[in-house]
Design a protein around this motif. Sequence first.
Motif, PDB file in Angstrom:
ATOM      1  N   MET A   1      51.771  53.496  32.136  1.00  0.00           N
ATOM      2  CA  MET A   1      51.501  53.234  33.533  1.00  0.00           C
ATOM      3  C   MET A   1      50.871  51.847  33.660  1.00  0.00           C
ATOM      4  O   MET A   1      49.920  51.533  32.948  1.00  0.00           O
ATOM      5  CB  MET A   1      50.549  54.315  34.070  1.00  0.00           C
ATOM      6  CG  MET A   1      50.103  54.128  35.494  1.00  0.00           C
ATOM      7  SD  MET A   1      51.407  54.431  36.673  1.00  0.00           S
ATOM      8  CE  MET A   1      50.933  53.327  37.983  1.00  0.00           C
ATOM      9  N   VAL A   2      51.404  51.010  34.582  1.00  0.00           N
ATOM     10  CA  VAL A   2      50.907  49.650  34.759  1.00  0.00           C
ATOM     11  C   VAL A   2      50.346  49.489  36.165  1.00  0.00           C
ATOM     12  O   VAL A   2      50.986  49.881  37.144  1.00  0.00           O
ATOM     13  CB  VAL A   2      52.015  48.606  34.515  1.00  0.00           C
ATOM     14  CG1 VAL A   2      51.488  47.199  34.769  1.00  0.00           C
ATOM     15  CG2 VAL A   2      52.571  48.724  33.106  1.00  0.00           C
ATOM     16  N   VAL A   3      49.142  48.929  36.256  1.00  0.00           N
ATOM     17  CA  VAL A   3      48.532  48.584  37.537  1.00  0.00           C
ATOM     18  C   VAL A   3      48.464  47.070  37.605  1.00  0.00           C
ATOM     19  O   VAL A   3      47.842  46.430  36.749  1.00  0.00           O
ATOM     20  CB  VAL A   3      47.113  49.178  37.680  1.00  0.00           C
ATOM     21  CG1 VAL A   3      46.498  48.760  39.010  1.00  0.00           C
ATOM     22  CG2 VAL A   3      47.155  50.697  37.553  1.00  0.00           C
ATOM     23  N   VAL A   4      49.094  46.468  38.610  1.00  0.00           N
ATOM     24  CA  VAL A   4      49.088  45.015  38.769  1.00  0.00           C
ATOM     25  C   VAL A   4      48.023  44.659  39.791  1.00  0.00           C
ATOM     26  O   VAL A   4      48.177  44.909  40.984  1.00  0.00           O
ATOM     27  CB  VAL A   4      50.456  44.484  39.213  1.00  0.00           C
ATOM     28  CG1 VAL A   4      50.430  42.956  39.280  1.00  0.00           C
ATOM     29  CG2 VAL A   4      51.553  44.949  38.256  1.00  0.00           C
ATOM     30  N   GLY A   5      46.924  44.103  39.315  1.00  0.00           N
ATOM     31  CA  GLY A   5      45.799  43.743  40.181  1.00  0.00           C
ATOM     32  C   GLY A   5      44.549  44.493  39.785  1.00  0.00           C
ATOM     33  O   GLY A   5      44.516  45.734  39.831  1.00  0.00           O
ATOM     34  N   GLY A   6      43.518  43.743  39.388  1.00  0.00           N
ATOM     35  CA  GLY A   6      42.272  44.362  38.942  1.00  0.00           C
ATOM     36  C   GLY A   6      41.165  44.232  39.954  1.00  0.00           C
ATOM     37  O   GLY A   6      40.007  44.004  39.582  1.00  0.00           O
ATOM     38  N   GLY A   7      41.493  44.382  41.240  1.00  0.00           N
ATOM     39  CA  GLY A   7      40.486  44.423  42.280  1.00  0.00           C
ATOM     40  C   GLY A   7      40.032  45.851  42.528  1.00  0.00           C
ATOM     41  O   GLY A   7      40.231  46.747  41.699  1.00  0.00           O
ATOM     42  N   THR A   8      39.461  46.088  43.704  1.00  0.00           N
ATOM     43  CA  THR A   8      38.880  47.398  43.998  1.00  0.00           C
ATOM     44  C   THR A   8      39.908  48.518  43.922  1.00  0.00           C
ATOM     45  O   THR A   8      39.678  49.538  43.259  1.00  0.00           O
ATOM     46  CB  THR A   8      38.233  47.373  45.398  1.00  0.00           C
ATOM     47  OG1 THR A   8      37.245  46.348  45.431  1.00  0.00           O
ATOM     48  CG2 THR A   8      37.582  48.701  45.713  1.00  0.00           C
ATOM     49  N   ALA A   9      41.041  48.370  44.605  1.00  0.00           N
ATOM     50  CA  ALA A   9      42.053  49.433  44.619  1.00  0.00           C
ATOM     51  C   ALA A   9      42.618  49.681  43.229  1.00  0.00           C
ATOM     52  O   ALA A   9      42.776  50.825  42.793  1.00  0.00           O
ATOM     53  CB  ALA A   9      43.169  49.081  45.597  1.00  0.00           C
ATOM     54  N   GLY A  10      42.937  48.596  42.507  1.00  0.00           N
ATOM     55  CA  GLY A  10      43.531  48.745  41.185  1.00  0.00           C
ATOM     56  C   GLY A  10      42.601  49.403  40.189  1.00  0.00           C
ATOM     57  O   GLY A  10      43.021  50.262  39.393  1.00  0.00           O
ATOM     58  N   LEU A  11      41.327  49.048  40.213  1.00  0.00           N
ATOM     59  CA  LEU A  11      40.367  49.634  39.272  1.00  0.00           C
ATOM     60  C   LEU A  11      40.088  51.095  39.589  1.00  0.00           C
ATOM     61  O   LEU A  11      39.992  51.932  38.677  1.00  0.00           O
ATOM     62  CB  LEU A  11      39.071  48.831  39.303  1.00  0.00           C
ATOM     63  CG  LEU A  11      39.176  47.401  38.768  1.00  0.00           C
ATOM     64  CD1 LEU A  11      37.913  46.618  39.083  1.00  0.00           C
ATOM     65  CD2 LEU A  11      39.458  47.389  37.268  1.00  0.00           C
ATOM     66  N   ALA A  12      39.970  51.412  40.884  1.00  0.00           N
ATOM     67  CA  ALA A  12      39.766  52.812  41.266  1.00  0.00           C
ATOM     68  C   ALA A  12      40.966  53.660  40.858  1.00  0.00           C
ATOM     69  O   ALA A  12      40.810  54.791  40.368  1.00  0.00           O
ATOM     70  CB  ALA A  12      39.530  52.912  42.770  1.00  0.00           C
ATOM     71  N   ALA A  13      42.161  53.111  41.047  1.00  0.00           N
ATOM     72  CA  ALA A  13      43.376  53.840  40.665  1.00  0.00           C
ATOM     73  C   ALA A  13      43.453  54.037  39.161  1.00  0.00           C
ATOM     74  O   ALA A  13      43.811  55.117  38.672  1.00  0.00           O
ATOM     75  CB  ALA A  13      44.604  53.077  41.165  1.00  0.00           C
ATOM     76  N   ALA A  14      43.105  52.999  38.405  1.00  0.00           N
ATOM     77  CA  ALA A  14      43.179  53.093  36.943  1.00  0.00           C
ATOM     78  C   ALA A  14      42.264  54.191  36.413  1.00  0.00           C
ATOM     79  O   ALA A  14      42.656  54.997  35.564  1.00  0.00           O
ATOM     80  CB  ALA A  14      42.814  51.745  36.321  1.00  0.00           C
ATOM     81  N   ALA A  15      41.025  54.233  36.922  1.00  0.00           N
ATOM     82  CA  ALA A  15      40.086  55.264  36.474  1.00  0.00           C
ATOM     83  C   ALA A  15      40.584  56.652  36.833  1.00  0.00           C
ATOM     84  O   ALA A  15      40.476  57.596  36.038  1.00  0.00           O
ATOM     85  CB  ALA A  15      38.708  55.011  37.095  1.00  0.00           C
ATOM     86  N   GLU A  16      41.158  56.782  38.041  1.00  0.00           N
ATOM     87  CA  GLU A  16      41.656  58.096  38.467  1.00  0.00           C
ATOM     88  C   GLU A  16      42.895  58.506  37.684  1.00  0.00           C
ATOM     89  O   GLU A  16      43.064  59.687  37.341  1.00  0.00           O
ATOM     90  CB  GLU A  16      41.955  58.065  39.971  1.00  0.00           C
ATOM     91  CG  GLU A  16      42.409  59.378  40.561  1.00  0.00           C
ATOM     92  CD  GLU A  16      41.330  60.451  40.559  1.00  0.00           C
ATOM     93  OE1 GLU A  16      41.676  61.630  40.788  1.00  0.00           O
ATOM     94  OE2 GLU A  16      40.148  60.121  40.329  1.00  0.00           O
ATOM     95  N   LEU A  17      43.768  57.570  37.377  1.00  0.00           N
ATOM     96  CA  LEU A  17      44.957  57.882  36.578  1.00  0.00           C
ATOM     97  C   LEU A  17      44.563  58.395  35.193  1.00  0.00           C
ATOM     98  O   LEU A  17      45.138  59.360  34.684  1.00  0.00           O
ATOM     99  CB  LEU A  17      45.843  56.640  36.449  1.00  0.00           C
ATOM    100  CG  LEU A  17      46.654  56.267  37.687  1.00  0.00           C
ATOM    101  CD1 LEU A  17      47.158  54.832  37.574  1.00  0.00           C
ATOM    102  CD2 LEU A  17      47.832  57.230  37.874  1.00  0.00           C
ATOM    103  N   ARG A  18      43.573  57.746  34.592  1.00  0.00           N
ATOM    104  CA  ARG A  18      43.123  58.206  33.281  1.00  0.00           C
ATOM    105  C   ARG A  18      42.458  59.572  33.389  1.00  0.00           C
ATOM    106  O   ARG A  18      42.633  60.430  32.519  1.00  0.00           O
ATOM    107  CB  ARG A  18      42.140  57.181  32.686  1.00  0.00           C
ATOM    108  CG  ARG A  18      42.807  55.919  32.188  1.00  0.00           C
ATOM    109  CD  ARG A  18      43.704  56.186  30.993  1.00  0.00           C
ATOM    110  NE  ARG A  18      42.926  56.793  29.915  1.00  0.00           N
ATOM    111  CZ  ARG A  18      43.393  57.719  29.085  1.00  0.00           C
ATOM    112  NH1 ARG A  18      44.637  58.165  29.206  1.00  0.00           N
ATOM    113  NH2 ARG A  18      42.624  58.223  28.143  1.00  0.00           N
ATOM    114  N   ARG A  19      41.691  59.788  34.463  1.00  0.00           N
ATOM    115  CA  ARG A  19      41.051  61.089  34.657  1.00  0.00           C
ATOM    116  C   ARG A  19      42.089  62.188  34.755  1.00  0.00           C
ATOM    117  O   ARG A  19      41.863  63.329  34.313  1.00  0.00           O
ATOM    118  CB  ARG A  19      40.184  61.067  35.909  1.00  0.00           C
ATOM    119  CG  ARG A  19      39.266  62.284  36.060  1.00  0.00           C
ATOM    120  CD  ARG A  19      38.483  62.237  37.348  1.00  0.00           C
ATOM    121  NE  ARG A  19      39.322  62.561  38.489  1.00  0.00           N
ATOM    122  CZ  ARG A  19      39.633  63.807  38.864  1.00  0.00           C
ATOM    123  NH1 ARG A  19      39.204  64.842  38.174  1.00  0.00           N
ATOM    124  NH2 ARG A  19      40.389  64.019  39.925  1.00  0.00           N
TER     125      ARG A  19
END
Length: 397
Positions: A1-19
């Motif tokens: 899974m790739v998230v393009v953009g490490g701002g607020t939305a991208g970081l929140a999504a990344a943590a939730e995807l891993r959870r």
Amino acid sequence: MVVVGGGTAGLAAAAELRRRDVGRVLVLEREEEAGGIPRHCAHPPFGVREYGRLMTGPSYARLNVARALASGAEIRTGVTAVALKPDGLIALATPHGLAEVRGRRVLLCLGAREMPRSARLIGGSRPRGVINTGALQSAVNLKHIKPFEAPLILGTELVSLSAILTCRHAGIRPVAMIEPAAKPIARWPLTLFPRIAGVPLYLGASLHAIEGESRVRRAVVRLADGHVRYFDCDGILLTGGFTPESAVLRLSNLAIDPGTGGPVTDSFGRCSDASYFAAGNLLRPVETSGWCWREGKRMAALIAEELASGLPDTARMVTVTSANPVRYAVPQRVLAGDSAGTALQLRVSRHCTGTLSASQGGHVLVSRRGDFRPERRILLQLPPGLAASTPIEIALS
């Protein structure tokens, strides 16, 4: 899974995807440090709804990064997506050269930027000292320099008030704030802040021209009564007027919505290529960090659901259209049938009063009467059971 953009939305999504245990999650961030715009905002309020505490922007950004890393997400900085190809294949520019990465799904969280002077059609000479809020906050909070001493501020959005806070922190004294509209964009009582901060506010005033040779010397402003006033200043601070960071999308196979300038998405955040999803201010300019954080988490949950059991077929979507003064509606495609309704997010292009309604085949689905202003969030909750194949029309009466 790739998230393009490490701002607020991208970081929140990344943590939730891993959870939600979707496997490897890779976050790509073009800046040298992840965290997004809050990194530049050395003032509160951030984090109240997300973390239950009042934080400055840099503290909030660091916590978002820490949460994503603690979840097991990988963050690569200094990496720019230069091409989005079909089926989740992304071409990258990295410190080590060109590369490619493919994601089972790709979540685009590219954010938004303020319009430059050229897009605002401001006349006059081209001296130094004309910048936007992002450049101001980067100069003051990251580089610890003052780009000017006495600027004129253009705009009254929330970010404009943030700009005043940044100026006060740096010992910069704005000469005035002007707003082309007859009323401020930010909501009351926030609109009292410029005067509390000692910054005169002129409504219905437009920046006609900028004077100066090597440096800004004076601003020519047309006031609401038609008279012209000259403001002696050494800088012009252009605030607001956001547009999505969608340049890379325009060279891809993804459909672009002319109203938002961002990608066309459906009720589940899917783009026209179902390998790609989108969240945050790429969808529409512009929302708060808190909104983007929640949107990132919501999109991560939908992606996890899609990977686990699938989402409704895109063929069951109906198109949402809008007419002036409704500038856009997000999402642009919503699910028909008996599923729960979708909340449409709208913006108007000018200050207007009346009834906003969503209709399908001449039947009013939902309406809302009010006083609507540009750049303010408007939500219309659609009912379930939308008819298939019949567009939904948004209009003001």
